[in-house]
Structure formats: C-alpha cells, structure tokens
Design a protein around this motif. Structure first.
Motif, PDB file in Angstrom:
ATOM      1  N   GLU A 199      40.937  33.161  38.271  1.00 52.30           N
ATOM      2  CA  GLU A 199      39.837  33.997  37.816  1.00 52.30           C
ATOM      3  C   GLU A 199      39.239  33.396  36.555  1.00 52.30           C
ATOM      4  O   GLU A 199      39.932  32.699  35.800  1.00 52.30           O
ATOM      5  CB  GLU A 199      40.322  35.421  37.544  1.00 52.30           C
ATOM      6  CG  GLU A 199      40.822  36.146  38.785  1.00 52.30           C
ATOM      7  CD  GLU A 199      41.337  37.550  38.497  1.00 52.30           C
ATOM      8  OE1 GLU A 199      41.606  37.825  37.298  1.00 52.30           O
ATOM      9  OE2 GLU A 199      41.469  38.341  39.434  1.00 52.30           O
ATOM     10  N   ASP A 200      37.945  33.646  36.318  1.00 52.60           N
ATOM     11  CA  ASP A 200      37.325  33.138  35.092  1.00 52.60           C
ATOM     12  C   ASP A 200      37.606  34.089  33.933  1.00 52.60           C
ATOM     13  O   ASP A 200      38.316  35.093  34.087  1.00 52.60           O
ATOM     14  CB  ASP A 200      35.829  32.895  35.292  1.00 52.60           C
ATOM     15  CG  ASP A 200      35.051  34.175  35.597  1.00 52.60           C
ATOM     16  OD1 ASP A 200      35.541  35.276  35.313  1.00 52.60           O
ATOM     17  OD2 ASP A 200      33.916  34.057  36.108  1.00 52.60           O
ATOM     18  N   GLU A 201      37.003  33.793  32.769  1.00 46.75           N
ATOM     19  CA  GLU A 201      37.296  34.591  31.577  1.00 46.75           C
ATOM     20  C   GLU A 201      36.815  36.034  31.701  1.00 46.75           C
ATOM     21  O   GLU A 201      37.285  36.921  30.982  1.00 46.75           O
ATOM     22  CB  GLU A 201      36.665  33.946  30.338  1.00 46.75           C
ATOM     23  CG  GLU A 201      35.155  33.782  30.401  1.00 46.75           C
ATOM     24  CD  GLU A 201      34.738  32.472  31.062  1.00 46.75           C
ATOM     25  OE1 GLU A 201      33.553  32.110  30.978  1.00 46.75           O
ATOM     26  OE2 GLU A 201      35.614  31.807  31.672  1.00 46.75           O
ATOM     27  N   ASP A 202      35.910  36.301  32.645  1.00 42.69           N
ATOM     28  CA  ASP A 202      35.424  37.660  32.873  1.00 42.69           C
ATOM     29  C   ASP A 202      36.170  38.362  34.007  1.00 42.69           C
ATOM     30  O   ASP A 202      35.793  39.469  34.406  1.00 42.69           O
ATOM     31  CB  ASP A 202      33.928  37.633  33.199  1.00 42.69           C
ATOM     32  CG  ASP A 202      33.100  37.087  32.049  1.00 42.69           C
ATOM     33  OD1 ASP A 202      33.428  37.406  30.882  1.00 42.69           O
ATOM     34  OD2 ASP A 202      32.144  36.328  32.309  1.00 42.69           O
ATOM     35  N   GLY A 203      37.213  37.700  34.528  1.00 43.25           N
ATOM     36  CA  GLY A 203      37.984  38.293  35.605  1.00 43.25           C
ATOM     37  C   GLY A 203      37.350  38.166  36.968  1.00 43.25           C
ATOM     38  O   GLY A 203      37.795  38.810  37.931  1.00 43.25           O
ATOM     39  N   ARG A 204      36.327  37.340  37.098  1.00 42.00           N
ATOM     40  CA  ARG A 204      35.669  37.140  38.387  1.00 42.00           C
ATOM     41  C   ARG A 204      36.326  35.984  39.142  1.00 42.00           C
ATOM     42  O   ARG A 204      36.826  35.032  38.537  1.00 42.00           O
ATOM     43  CB  ARG A 204      34.182  36.857  38.189  1.00 42.00           C
ATOM     44  CG  ARG A 204      33.419  38.033  37.585  1.00 42.00           C
ATOM     45  CD  ARG A 204      31.954  37.670  37.345  1.00 42.00           C
ATOM     46  NE  ARG A 204      31.286  37.339  38.601  1.00 42.00           N
ATOM     47  CZ  ARG A 204      30.755  38.216  39.426  1.00 42.00           C
ATOM     48  NH1 ARG A 204      30.828  39.511  39.138  1.00 42.00           N
ATOM     49  NH2 ARG A 204      30.151  37.834  40.531  1.00 42.00           N
ATOM     50  N   ALA A 205      36.302  36.077  40.451  1.00 39.93           N
ATOM     51  CA  ALA A 205      36.946  35.061  41.279  1.00 39.93           C
ATOM     52  C   ALA A 205      36.220  33.732  41.198  1.00 39.93           C
ATOM     53  O   ALA A 205      34.985  33.685  41.186  1.00 39.93           O
ATOM     54  CB  ALA A 205      37.020  35.534  42.723  1.00 39.93           C
ATOM     55  N   THR A 206      36.990  32.655  41.153  1.00 33.51           N
ATOM     56  CA  THR A 206      36.454  31.306  41.296  1.00 33.51           C
ATOM     57  C   THR A 206      37.007  30.729  42.595  1.00 33.51           C
ATOM     58  O   THR A 206      37.725  31.410  43.331  1.00 33.51           O
ATOM     59  CB  THR A 206      36.890  30.414  40.122  1.00 33.51           C
ATOM     60  OG1 THR A 206      38.295  30.125  40.232  1.00 33.51           O
ATOM     61  CG2 THR A 206      36.622  31.091  38.783  1.00 33.51           C
TER      62      THR A 206
ATOM     63  N   GLY B  81      46.916  37.332  37.529  1.00 37.24           N
ATOM     64  CA  GLY B  81      45.659  36.713  37.128  1.00 37.24           C
ATOM     65  C   GLY B  81      45.056  35.830  38.196  1.00 37.24           C
ATOM     66  O   GLY B  81      44.264  34.927  37.903  1.00 37.24           O
ATOM     67  N   GLN B  82      45.406  36.085  39.456  1.00 39.09           N
ATOM     68  CA  GLN B  82      44.899  35.312  40.583  1.00 39.09           C
ATOM     69  C   GLN B  82      44.048  36.216  41.475  1.00 39.09           C
ATOM     70  O   GLN B  82      44.261  37.436  41.529  1.00 39.09           O
ATOM     71  CB  GLN B  82      46.055  34.749  41.418  1.00 39.09           C
ATOM     72  CG  GLN B  82      46.998  33.835  40.652  1.00 39.09           C
ATOM     73  CD  GLN B  82      46.509  32.403  40.633  1.00 39.09           C
ATOM     74  OE1 GLN B  82      46.332  31.782  41.664  1.00 39.09           O
ATOM     75  NE2 GLN B  82      46.291  31.883  39.433  1.00 39.09           N
ATOM     76  N   HIS B  83      43.104  35.605  42.168  1.00 37.66           N
ATOM     77  CA  HIS B  83      42.316  36.335  43.149  1.00 37.66           C
ATOM     78  C   HIS B  83      42.737  35.887  44.541  1.00 37.66           C
ATOM     79  O   HIS B  83      42.642  34.699  44.868  1.00 37.66           O
ATOM     80  CB  HIS B  83      40.820  36.087  42.965  1.00 37.66           C
ATOM     81  CG  HIS B  83      39.980  36.763  44.012  1.00 37.66           C
ATOM     82  ND1 HIS B  83      39.697  38.110  43.985  1.00 37.66           N
ATOM     83  CD2 HIS B  83      39.398  36.278  45.137  1.00 37.66           C
ATOM     84  CE1 HIS B  83      38.971  38.418  45.030  1.00 37.66           C
ATOM     85  NE2 HIS B  83      38.774  37.333  45.758  1.00 37.66           N
ATOM     86  N   ALA B  84      43.209  36.819  45.341  1.00 41.16           N
ATOM     87  CA  ALA B  84      43.577  36.517  46.729  1.00 41.16           C
ATOM     88  C   ALA B  84      42.403  36.849  47.632  1.00 41.16           C
ATOM     89  O   ALA B  84      41.811  37.929  47.522  1.00 41.16           O
ATOM     90  CB  ALA B  84      44.799  37.322  47.148  1.00 41.16           C
ATOM     91  N   THR B  85      42.052  35.933  48.511  1.00 42.94           N
ATOM     92  CA  THR B  85      40.952  36.189  49.439  1.00 42.94           C
ATOM     93  C   THR B  85      41.365  35.870  50.865  1.00 42.94           C
ATOM     94  O   THR B  85      42.066  34.885  51.120  1.00 42.94           O
ATOM     95  CB  THR B  85      39.695  35.383  49.071  1.00 42.94           C
ATOM     96  OG1 THR B  85      38.645  35.705  49.999  1.00 42.94           O
ATOM     97  CG2 THR B  85      39.945  33.872  49.101  1.00 42.94           C
ATOM     98  N   PHE B  86      40.916  36.713  51.772  1.00 41.24           N
ATOM     99  CA  PHE B  86      41.119  36.503  53.200  1.00 41.24           C
ATOM    100  C   PHE B  86      39.822  36.029  53.863  1.00 41.24           C
ATOM    101  O   PHE B  86      39.695  36.072  55.084  1.00 41.24           O
ATOM    102  CB  PHE B  86      41.627  37.790  53.848  1.00 41.24           C
ATOM    103  CG  PHE B  86      43.013  38.166  53.394  1.00 41.24           C
ATOM    104  CD1 PHE B  86      44.130  37.643  54.018  1.00 41.24           C
ATOM    105  CD2 PHE B  86      43.197  39.005  52.312  1.00 41.24           C
ATOM    106  CE1 PHE B  86      45.405  37.958  53.594  1.00 41.24           C
ATOM    107  CE2 PHE B  86      44.468  39.337  51.871  1.00 41.24           C
ATOM    108  CZ  PHE B  86      45.578  38.807  52.509  1.00 41.24           C
TER     109      PHE B  86
END
Length: 451
Positions: free
Chosen positions: A145-152, A231-236
């Motif tokens: 995630e970036d500094e704003d908590g958005r997924a990269t 602090g990770q974004h999981a995507t399907f």
C-alpha cells in the motif's frame, strides 16, 4: 435444550455467542456480482434473527429489486456461524452468519439470491440421486500500500512457484491467514507461493457444494482483512499485472450417490471415469462458452484467458496436461475421482459459478452426451489448422462475447432464473460498453505521439 421455535443448531449458536462474549453479529449475503454484503446487529438480536429474520432494504443492492418492492428478509444459517478472527485480544468478539434472502411480501425464497440459485442446482442433483462435492483453488496477489493506504501493484517479494523465504516475504501473511481460516473451521490442505511475483494460493479441503461456495466468500473476506493488518492489499482481480500469469480459481467437482459411492469412478475405464463422469464432463464442455460469462465475469478476466500464461482457453479435456479446459486429476483412491474445470477466476460469484457448472454437467448426464477423446498434447502449441482438425473450439475472447453466449444458451440462462440472468446480462453489457468507450494508458503510450 431449546426454547420456543429455536432448533438445536440455533440454540448451540446462542450458547456460543454467550460463551464467547460476542457483541455483534454480521449477517452476510451476496449480491448478484458476488460482493459480500452484511447487516450488523447486536448479538442480543440473534434469537429474533432465527425466529423472525432481519429485515433490510434490498433496493440499493446490485441487481436485487426496485424501490417499490424493496423490503427483504435475512434468515441466518446456523451452520455458518463463526467468530471473526481479526479482533484484538482486549475487544469483545464479533461473529458472522451467512443468510438466505426471502421476500417479505410472499415469504418465499428470493429468486435474486445467488445462494438460492445454487440450492436449486443441488435440488436438481438430489432429484437425480446425486450429492455434489466441490473444491476450488483461489489464487490472489499481495501488493504493498502507498502512504495513503491505497493499493499499488508493487509486490513485497521476488518469489516464484513454491519458493521459500527470503524470496517469499509474504509467508508470514499466509501463515496468519491460515490461522484465521482454521479458527473459522477451514481445513487447510496446503499453501504456497504461485508462479508470479506476489501471487499466492491457499488450498482448503473439498466439501459439499453449498459449504464450498460459502467458504469462497469467507476466504476472500479473511484474506483481505488479515493482509490489511500486515499493511498489504490482497486482490482477487484476475490479471492485475500485464504479461505475467493471472489468478485463477480451478474448481474440482464430483458427484456421489446416496449410498456414498463416487459416481465418477470406474476401475474398468482407461481414465477411471464412469459413464456418468464422461457425460458430466461433456455437458460442461458443451456449455463452456455460457459458463465463461459467469465464471469469468469481468473485463479483466479476459486478460487472463489468453494463450501463453497457463490459463485454459481451448474447449477440450485431458488426463495429462494443463492446456485443456478440463483436466482429470490423478486420484489415489476411488473417492477422489473428479474433474477439474480450470477456467474460473476468483472474481466470480461462487454461488452462480458452481451452480452453472453443476447444471451443465447434469444436462450432459440427462442428454447422455459422450465426451470427446482427451487431448494429451500441448494445445498451446497447436496452430489453428490443427485445432480445427481436433475439433477444439476457443472460449469467448472478451466479456461481450461471453454474455452473448450466455443469452444464447437456454439451459444455462434458465438455470440462473430470469431475475438473475437478466440483471446479470444488463450489468455486464454496461460494464463491457463502458470499457469499449474508455481510452487506456496503453493506447496513449502507443499512439498519442505517433499520430
């Protein structure tokens, strides 16, 4: 001991709520597109939920009902009760139950409830003397995630297929996901890093088809929630990164008779598959284009379904290689004989996807369809002429073609019911049209300064 109209299983839930100090219940259901929704109620409302249901406004749920017919009722399934695993130690517990949706005006099951569509498929199987087992293999990516908590789309590892740490830096995340799933009743078979960087797979035990579909929704929720704690974004999303392997959800299916025998197994067959299994397999192949609309329901799904990245696009089956749409996996014991449909991806609505697979297979059995010969060569290496020689068709190339195939396939369209089928087609046609009129970064990079 039970009270009033409460069943033993419902009373067991009420007892566990008290014993585990559960404060809130999330009553979950899914919309037509497979998004998990929930109505949160204080745990003291649990008994009322069992006896009367919980009412909610269905008009704002994708594909449910119009505003003038919006009152719906959730009826929780006590067998799906589970404590949510991501609470802090000092917090009281929260739990969830998966619900069936009912019309308040008629008291009947709501025809737009995807869980009901799967139950209808299982009723058809039951009438034919079968119970259905299913086992999915959902893959997913973990991104920073970036500094704003958005997924990269930046991965925290350089791992590959079955790699270990230090290359597989997400092994701790997978471990905590597994602990969370096991606390909710999952039996985990294995977990490993997949082919692409940042890609992972966690396999859980097969079960009856309804429990399996419930488990897929739970799996996606738990993976996302616990990844976020790290602090990770999981995507399907099927294909988040171009030119590498995408995420699939290979689905294993088998039928069992009322006396507990595997209806797919036959010792005397070259492939240890019964006539029933061959006809079931043939039915899935017959209806594969229409199934694709449900099992691969996004524009992005078709970025995965291209040759060269281990995703099946050719309508054939094999007992040896993974280039075919359907594979017959090796089975150590008769009870393990099954077929594996390799096209679905984890963005699908699991209730609808498993339902149409079942209906397709049962249609093959009812019609007495005969499966073609298996293709043991690597179909990815065939040219168009050789595919024509073998009679191998190709899956729809995009969402628009898949929706066309769904509308043209009366058996699969009707299996969904008019309400869900029409709403699904409407939503997906709009999605594809939005995609067609958009301009991508690829087009800008390719053409803006050239022309």
């Amino acid at each position: 001991m039970t009270s009033g109209n409460i069943t033993e299983s419902e009373q067991a839930v009420l007892d566990e709520i008290e014993a585990e100090d559960v404060d809130f219940l999330r009553l979950q259901f899914t919309d037509i597109l497979g998004t998990v929704k929930n109505v949160s109620v204080p745990a003291r409302q649990a008994e009322k939920a069992f006896t009367d249901g919980i009412y909610f406004d269905g008009s704002s749920i994708e594909g449910f009902v119009r505003i003038q017919e919006s009152d719906m009722r959730l009826v929780p399934d006590p067998d799906t009760f589970a404590i949510l695993p991501w609470r802090q130690k000092e917090e009281s517990a929260a739990a969830r139950m998966i619900c069936d949706v009912y019309n308040t005006s008629t008291g009947d099951p709501f025809e737009g409830d995807p869980r009901r569509v799967l139950k209808n498929a299982l009723d058809r199987a039951d009438e034919m003397g079968y119970e259905v087992n299913a086992a999915p293999e959902p893959e997913f990516f973990l991104f920073e995630e970036d500094e704003d908590g958005r997924a990269t789309t930046k991965t925290g590892d350089q791992g590959g297929y079955f790699d270990l740490a230090p290359k597989d830096l997400a092994s701790d995340v997978r471990r905590d996901i597994i602990y969370g799933l096991e606390s909710m009743g999952f039996e985990i078979e294995a977990s490993h890093h997949e082919v692409a960087k940042g890609q992972h797979e966690i396999n859980f035990e097969y079960d009856d088809a309804l429990t399996t579909a419930d488990n897929v929704g739970t799996f996606r929720t738990v993976v996302r929630a616990i990844a976020a704690q790290h602090g990770q974004h999981a995507t399907f999303m099927p294909k988040p990164i171009p030119r590498i392997n995408g995420s699939g959800m290979h689905t294993h299916l088998s039928l069992f008779t009322e006396d507990g025998e595997n209806a797919f197994h036959d010792d005397d067959d070259e492939f240890n598959l019964s006539d029933t299994a061959h006809s079931f397999l043939a039915g899935v192949l017959e209806h594969a284009p229409a199934i694709t609309a449900i099992a691969n329901p996004t524009v992005n799904s078709y970025k995965r379904l291209v040759p060269g990245y281990e995703a099946p696009v050719y309508v054939a089956w094999s007992d040896r290689n993974r280039s075919a749409l359907i594979r017959k996996p090796a089975a150590r014991v008769p009870a393990a004989s099954r077929v594996e449909l390799r096209s679905p991806d984890p963005s699908c609505n699991p209730y609808l996807a498993i339902a149409v697979m079942i209906h397709a297979g049962l249609d093959g059995i009812e019609q007495g369809l005969e499966a073609p010969d298996p293709v043991r060569e690597n179909i990815y290496e065939f040219d168009e002429e050789k595919r024509e020689e073998y009679g191998i068709d190709t899956l729809p190339a995009n969402l628009g073609e898949a929706v066309d195939a769904l509308e043209e396939d009366e058996a699969i369209y009707n299996a969904l019911g008019e309400h869900i089928a029409s709403k699904f087609v409407e939503a997906k046609r709009q999605e594809f049209e939005d995609y067609l009129v958009d301009v991508s970064d690829w087009e800008l990079d390719r053409y803006l300064e050239t022309f």
